[in-house]
Scaffold this active site. Structure first.
Site, PDB file in Angstrom:
ATOM      1  N   MET A   4      -1.406  -4.253  -0.933  1.00 36.05           N
ATOM      2  CA  MET A   4      -0.252  -4.551  -0.196  1.00 36.05           C
ATOM      3  C   MET A   4      -0.559  -5.190   1.318  1.00 36.05           C
ATOM      4  O   MET A   4       0.414  -6.144   1.867  1.00 36.05           O
ATOM      5  CB  MET A   4       0.536  -2.971   0.331  1.00 36.05           C
ATOM      6  N   LEU A  20       8.249  -7.581   2.735  1.00 36.39           N
ATOM      7  CA  LEU A  20       8.562  -6.049   1.870  1.00 36.39           C
ATOM      8  C   LEU A  20      10.088  -5.854   1.511  1.00 36.39           C
ATOM      9  O   LEU A  20      10.120  -5.384   0.101  1.00 36.39           O
ATOM     10  CB  LEU A  20       8.131  -4.988   2.749  1.00 36.39           C
ATOM     11  N   LEU A  26       9.763  -4.256  -5.650  1.00 40.99           N
ATOM     12  CA  LEU A  26       9.485  -2.711  -4.962  1.00 40.99           C
ATOM     13  C   LEU A  26      10.968  -2.244  -4.462  1.00 40.99           C
ATOM     14  O   LEU A  26      11.227  -1.131  -4.839  1.00 40.99           O
ATOM     15  CB  LEU A  26       9.026  -3.161  -3.499  1.00 40.99           C
ATOM     16  N   ARG A  43      13.945  -2.440  11.850  1.00 40.56           N
ATOM     17  CA  ARG A  43      13.114  -1.371  11.702  1.00 40.56           C
ATOM     18  C   ARG A  43      11.928  -1.698  12.355  1.00 40.56           C
ATOM     19  O   ARG A  43      10.842  -0.862  12.586  1.00 40.56           O
ATOM     20  CB  ARG A  43      12.658  -0.879  10.126  1.00 40.56           C
ATOM     21  N   TYR A  51       2.317   1.046  14.978  1.00 38.21           N
ATOM     22  CA  TYR A  51       1.205   0.231  14.777  1.00 38.21           C
ATOM     23  C   TYR A  51       0.545   0.257  16.444  1.00 38.21           C
ATOM     24  O   TYR A  51      -0.759   0.334  16.326  1.00 38.21           O
ATOM     25  CB  TYR A  51       1.412  -1.161  14.430  1.00 38.21           C
ATOM     26  N   ARG A  92      -0.050  -8.644  -0.416  1.00 36.99           N
ATOM     27  CA  ARG A  92       1.488  -8.981  -0.879  1.00 36.99           C
ATOM     28  C   ARG A  92       2.532  -9.128   0.179  1.00 36.99           C
ATOM     29  O   ARG A  92       3.212 -10.069   0.055  1.00 36.99           O
ATOM     30  CB  ARG A  92       1.892  -7.731  -1.758  1.00 36.99           C
ATOM     31  N   TYR A  93       2.244  -8.602   1.483  1.00 40.28           N
ATOM     32  CA  TYR A  93       3.335  -8.490   2.496  1.00 40.28           C
ATOM     33  C   TYR A  93       2.550  -9.323   3.790  1.00 40.28           C
ATOM     34  O   TYR A  93       3.494  -9.415   4.762  1.00 40.28           O
ATOM     35  CB  TYR A  93       4.043  -7.321   2.603  1.00 40.28           C
ATOM     36  N   CYS A 124       4.335  -0.561 -10.960  1.00 39.54           N
ATOM     37  CA  CYS A 124       5.102  -2.042 -11.033  1.00 39.54           C
ATOM     38  C   CYS A 124       5.279  -2.377  -9.690  1.00 39.54           C
ATOM     39  O   CYS A 124       5.638  -3.389  -9.506  1.00 39.54           O
ATOM     40  CB  CYS A 124       6.475  -1.610 -12.010  1.00 39.54           C
ATOM     41  N   HIS A 195       1.502   7.813  -1.710  1.00 39.10           N
ATOM     42  CA  HIS A 195       2.796   6.903  -1.336  1.00 39.10           C
ATOM     43  C   HIS A 195       3.794   7.462  -2.628  1.00 39.10           C
ATOM     44  O   HIS A 195       3.507   7.215  -3.870  1.00 39.10           O
ATOM     45  CB  HIS A 195       2.505   5.487  -1.468  1.00 39.10           C
ATOM     46  N   ASP A 273      -8.317   2.847   5.275  1.00 41.07           N
ATOM     47  CA  ASP A 273      -7.377   3.451   6.187  1.00 41.07           C
ATOM     48  C   ASP A 273      -6.390   2.212   6.573  1.00 41.07           C
ATOM     49  O   ASP A 273      -6.712   1.103   6.596  1.00 41.07           O
ATOM     50  CB  ASP A 273      -8.159   3.727   7.476  1.00 41.07           C
ATOM     51  N   GLU A 276      -0.605   4.679   6.696  1.00 46.10           N
ATOM     52  CA  GLU A 276      -0.145   5.738   6.074  1.00 46.10           C
ATOM     53  C   GLU A 276      -1.234   6.826   6.332  1.00 46.10           C
ATOM     54  O   GLU A 276      -0.862   8.017   6.243  1.00 46.10           O
ATOM     55  CB  GLU A 276       0.154   5.567   4.667  1.00 46.10           C
ATOM     56  N   GLU A 280       0.865   8.076   9.671  1.00 49.06           N
ATOM     57  CA  GLU A 280       1.668   9.234   9.001  1.00 49.06           C
ATOM     58  C   GLU A 280       1.070  10.724   8.801  1.00 49.06           C
ATOM     59  O   GLU A 280       1.533  11.666   9.203  1.00 49.06           O
ATOM     60  CB  GLU A 280       2.016   8.723   7.826  1.00 49.06           C
ATOM     61  N   CYS A 353       7.195  -1.154 -19.256  1.00 46.83           N
ATOM     62  CA  CYS A 353       7.944   0.216 -18.669  1.00 46.83           C
ATOM     63  C   CYS A 353       9.073   0.378 -19.746  1.00 46.83           C
ATOM     64  O   CYS A 353       9.611  -0.696 -20.078  1.00 46.83           O
ATOM     65  CB  CYS A 353       8.022   0.435 -17.453  1.00 46.83           C
ATOM     66  N   CYS A 356      12.232  -1.110 -18.277  1.00 45.30           N
ATOM     67  CA  CYS A 356      11.972  -2.513 -17.642  1.00 45.30           C
ATOM     68  C   CYS A 356      13.112  -3.434 -17.798  1.00 45.30           C
ATOM     69  O   CYS A 356      13.520  -3.623 -18.990  1.00 45.30           O
ATOM     70  CB  CYS A 356      10.755  -3.106 -18.038  1.00 45.30           C
TER      71      CYS A 356
END
Length: 382
Positions: A4, A20, A26, A43, A51, A92-93, A124, A195, A273, A276, A280, A353, A356
């Site tokens: 991610m 994201l 997602l 957000r 962060y 991905r992000y 997925c 997660h 690490d 999250e 979190e 799936c 899907c």
């Protein structure tokens, strides 16, 4: 190495969140192209502050680069027939994104590559999303005749029960359990936290992620000889819809009401690490536990543990052996039965799936399984 990702600096948080919330693998929202930037913008200040509290950015890129470099050193030794090896990070992000990884591979003249998910348990919404994006980017490059559009790909798409992964988690749990007095050690409950996912993805589509996370947990508890009470819990729920439960925070509250004074939390779906674990779990959850009269200790993330680096190298070497046809596809180099990766992809990845509805998934699976593109691929590059 696919993951991610996370913003390395505070100014990158907004772009990270925007990517994201734009990802329909997602999250699926009505008018998503319009809503995603608004949600991300709203957000961003809150996430920037989180962060800031963990040092001003995510360490996931640093850990991924370190893991990749150390894995390649070992892989060059144990699998010299395909050496030298080099890792490329495809987030991905956050940067480096998939397109940047492919640009770097093109500059290096890469002809053979393995897409190695750094999510041990397949979903997925995680590995699937990374692979869909990789597939789309390959198709774009094929269209314009770029050489990297013709790289020979295979996939390591999941490894939830690999013996090296299980043993590293087990050692991390033992390390924290050994900090308790021997007479109470076996009574401390363990939360394996992963997660969460919306129930629409799990029950509606039939995503395999909960079962694979549970398989990892069972492997660790078996190594521990089922020594402690435990539960699998879920974190990072967003929004009002139903998600996998019980939530990790609710578990702390429930155990506190039942009289438990101590607990161990294990980030069972993360290999490095990042926010999250560092925010979190280490900050929010620890403070919440203290408010309810509990002391919470977290097992360290896998990060640079030597056993974990060896596991990554063993997974890659066994996969390369399978592609070369030199070993049984059901035995790892260390002799353990391992049936997740067989051929260009695992057998599990080759089935969609049951619920899907995403046509890209079918095209992507076909492409990575046999190198061909099915009917309708012209609709998938937009």
């Amino acid at each position: 190495m696919m993951n991610m990702g996370g913003p390395t600096t505070l100014p990158e948080v907004g772009d990270f969140l925007s990517r994201l919330f734009h990802d329909r693998d997602l999250i699926q929202l009505p008018w998503q192209k319009r809503l995603a930037p608004l949600i991300a913008g709203r957000r961003t200040p809150k996430i920037v502050e989180q962060y800031r509290k963990i040092g001003g950015g995510s360490p996931i890129l640093r850990w991924t680069k370190l893991q990749g470099a150390e894995m390649c050193k070992l892989l060059d030794e144990i699998h010299p027939e395909t050496a030298p090896h080099k890792t490329y990070v495809a987030f991905r992000y956050a940067r480096p994104l998939t397109e940047e990884a492919l640009d770097e591979m093109a500059a290096d003249g890469v002809q053979r590559a393995v897409a190695f998910t750094q999510y041990p348990q397949y979903s997925c919404s995680t590995t699937g999303s990374n692979l869909n994006e990789l597939y789309r980017e390959i198709m774009r490059r094929k269209e314009r005749g770029a050489p990297e559009g013709n790289i020979d790909w295979s996939i390591i798409d999941r490894w939830p029960t690999h013996e090296g992964l299980i043993e590293t988690f087990t050692q991390r749990v033992r390390d924290v359990l050994n900090t308790y007095p021997e007479d109470v050690r076996a009574t401390v409950p363990i939360m394996f936290s992963a997660h969460s996912l919306p129930m629409q993805i799990v029950s509606g589509r039939g995503d395999p992620y909960p079962a694979e996370v549970a398989a990892t947990v069972a492997g660790v508890m078996s190594r521990l000889r089922w020594s402690n009470p435990y539960r699998l819990t879920w974190q990072s729920q967003v929004g009002p819809s139903a998600w996998l439960g019980p939530q990790t925070s609710d578990t702390v509250k429930g155990w506190a009401k039942q009289g438990y004074k101590d607990a161990v939390v294990v980030p069972i779906a993360f290999t490095q690490d990042h926010i999250e674990t560092l925010y979190e779990l280490d900050q929010e959850l620890v403070e919440e536990a203290e408010e309810h009269g509990m002391t919470l200790k977290r097992a360290e993330s896998l990060n640079d543990h030597p056993l974990f680096i060896k596991a990554l190298a063993d997974i890659a070497a066994s996969h390369l052996d399978t592609m070369d046809g030199t070993t049984s596809t059901e035995t790892t180099r260390s002799g353990a039965v391992e049936t997740w990766n067989q051929g260009r992809t695992s057998r599990q990845m080759q089935i969609r799936c049951p619920g899907c509805i995403n046509p890209v998934c079918g095209e992507q699976k076909k492409f990575f399984a046999d190198g061909t593109v099915g009917v309708g691929e012209d609709q998938l590059r937009s």
